[in-house]
Design a protein around this motif. Structure first.
Motif, PDB file in Angstrom:
ATOM      1  N   UNK A  86     -10.598  15.204   0.170  1.00  0.00           N
ATOM      2  CA  UNK A  86     -10.953  15.961   1.371  1.00  0.00           C
ATOM      3  C   UNK A  86     -12.252  15.447   2.014  1.00  0.00           C
ATOM      4  N   UNK A  87     -13.185  14.983   1.189  1.00  0.00           N
ATOM      5  CA  UNK A  87     -14.479  14.494   1.691  1.00  0.00           C
ATOM      6  C   UNK A  87     -14.312  13.294   2.619  1.00  0.00           C
ATOM      7  N   UNK A  88     -13.195  12.575   2.499  1.00  0.00           N
ATOM      8  CA  UNK A  88     -12.952  11.398   3.336  1.00  0.00           C
ATOM      9  C   UNK A  88     -12.920  11.775   4.816  1.00  0.00           C
ATOM     10  N   UNK A  89     -12.451  12.974   5.114  1.00  0.00           N
ATOM     11  CA  UNK A  89     -12.303  13.395   6.512  1.00  0.00           C
ATOM     12  C   UNK A  89     -13.641  13.522   7.238  1.00  0.00           C
ATOM     13  N   UNK A  90     -14.697  13.870   6.502  1.00  0.00           N
ATOM     14  CA  UNK A  90     -16.006  14.077   7.136  1.00  0.00           C
ATOM     15  C   UNK A  90     -16.924  12.867   7.031  1.00  0.00           C
ATOM     16  N   UNK A 112      -5.384  19.310   2.907  1.00  0.00           N
ATOM     17  CA  UNK A 112      -5.504  20.094   4.128  1.00  0.00           C
ATOM     18  C   UNK A 112      -4.202  20.117   4.898  1.00  0.00           C
ATOM     19  N   UNK A 113      -4.306  20.496   6.151  1.00  0.00           N
ATOM     20  CA  UNK A 113      -3.133  20.601   7.021  1.00  0.00           C
ATOM     21  C   UNK A 113      -2.587  19.215   7.338  1.00  0.00           C
ATOM     22  N   UNK A 114      -1.406  19.166   7.922  1.00  0.00           N
ATOM     23  CA  UNK A 114      -0.744  17.901   8.233  1.00  0.00           C
ATOM     24  C   UNK A 114      -1.614  17.003   9.117  1.00  0.00           C
ATOM     25  N   UNK A 115      -2.303  17.605  10.064  1.00  0.00           N
ATOM     26  CA  UNK A 115      -3.161  16.828  10.960  1.00  0.00           C
ATOM     27  C   UNK A 115      -4.222  16.065  10.158  1.00  0.00           C
ATOM     28  N   UNK A 116      -4.822  16.739   9.201  1.00  0.00           N
ATOM     29  CA  UNK A 116      -5.870  16.118   8.381  1.00  0.00           C
ATOM     30  C   UNK A 116      -5.289  15.057   7.456  1.00  0.00           C
ATOM     31  N   UNK A 117      -4.139  15.340   6.844  1.00  0.00           N
ATOM     32  CA  UNK A 117      -3.499  14.360   5.960  1.00  0.00           C
ATOM     33  C   UNK A 117      -3.127  13.106   6.746  1.00  0.00           C
ATOM     34  N   UNK A 118      -2.591  13.296   7.945  1.00  0.00           N
ATOM     35  CA  UNK A 118      -2.190  12.149   8.761  1.00  0.00           C
ATOM     36  C   UNK A 118      -3.398  11.326   9.203  1.00  0.00           C
ATOM     37  N   UNK A 156       0.829  -1.201   0.000  1.00  0.00           N
ATOM     38  CA  UNK A 156       0.000   0.000   0.000  1.00  0.00           C
ATOM     39  C   UNK A 156       0.862   1.249   0.000  1.00  0.00           C
ATOM     40  N   UNK A 157       0.466   2.208  -0.827  1.00  0.00           N
ATOM     41  CA  UNK A 157       1.054   3.542  -0.810  1.00  0.00           C
ATOM     42  C   UNK A 157      -0.083   4.540  -0.664  1.00  0.00           C
ATOM     43  N   UNK A 158       0.164   5.623   0.048  1.00  0.00           N
ATOM     44  CA  UNK A 158      -0.864   6.643   0.250  1.00  0.00           C
ATOM     45  C   UNK A 158      -0.286   7.977  -0.186  1.00  0.00           C
ATOM     46  N   UNK A 159      -1.014   8.671  -1.055  1.00  0.00           N
ATOM     47  CA  UNK A 159      -0.564   9.970  -1.544  1.00  0.00           C
ATOM     48  C   UNK A 159      -1.553  11.033  -1.079  1.00  0.00           C
ATOM     49  N   UNK A 160      -1.346  11.531   0.135  1.00  0.00           N
ATOM     50  CA  UNK A 160      -2.202  12.585   0.687  1.00  0.00           C
ATOM     51  C   UNK A 160      -1.482  13.916   0.476  1.00  0.00           C
ATOM     52  N   UNK A 161      -1.956  14.697  -0.472  1.00  0.00           N
ATOM     53  CA  UNK A 161      -1.266  15.933  -0.841  1.00  0.00           C
ATOM     54  C   UNK A 161      -1.737  17.108   0.021  1.00  0.00           C
ATOM     55  N   UNK A 162      -1.027  18.218  -0.074  1.00  0.00           N
ATOM     56  CA  UNK A 162      -1.377  19.405   0.702  1.00  0.00           C
ATOM     57  C   UNK A 162      -2.741  19.968   0.322  1.00  0.00           C
ATOM     58  N   UNK A 163      -3.185  19.622  -0.879  1.00  0.00           N
ATOM     59  CA  UNK A 163      -4.503  20.066  -1.327  1.00  0.00           C
ATOM     60  C   UNK A 163      -5.595  19.540  -0.385  1.00  0.00           C
TER      61      UNK A 163
END
Length: 114
Positions: free
Chosen positions: A87-91, A54-60, A45-52
């Motif tokens: 971004x929708x994944x967070x909510x 959100x902040x580091x807390x949200x990406x992590x 598995x690789x995860x590509x969570x970009x700055x687009x």
């Protein structure tokens, strides 16, 4: 409890690029998944969570959720998977994220075995 061992990580930039170029792409509302069949070994598995996203807390947080999904729904086939969370994944509730992850993975594996 299933684990996520270091050998199951896609880490190198070259591996990510190979998966993007030669793998199959499946998109959902919460994430995009790239999969590529491997000759041998186990799923990675690789995860590509970009700055687009959100902040580091949200990406992590998004990365933790995706790793948890991979741990519980690890394919038995030797497959490289790269997940690009949206971004929708967070909510979204975990059950919805889990359902989408499984659906994208099943669609990818059907393509591999067809």
């Amino acid at each position: 409890m299933p684990s996520f061992r270091p050998a199951e990580h896609v880490r190198k930039r070259a591996d990510f690029e190979l998966i993007y170029k030669t793998g199959t792409k499946r998109s959902g509302r919460l994430m995009t998944m790239f999969t590529r069949e491997r000759d041998q070994g186990h799923a990675r598995l690789g995860i590509a969570a970009t700055r687009k996203m959100g902040a580091a807390v949200e990406r992590n947080r998004a990365k933790r959720v995706v790793r948890e999904l991979f741990r519980h729904h690890k394919p038995s086939a030797p497959l490289d998977i790269v997940v690009v969370p949206r971004r929708e994944l967070l909510d979204a509730p975990f059950e919805r994220i889990e359902a989408e992850f499984r659906a994208l993975l099943e669609r990818s594996q059907k393509r591999v075995h067809a």
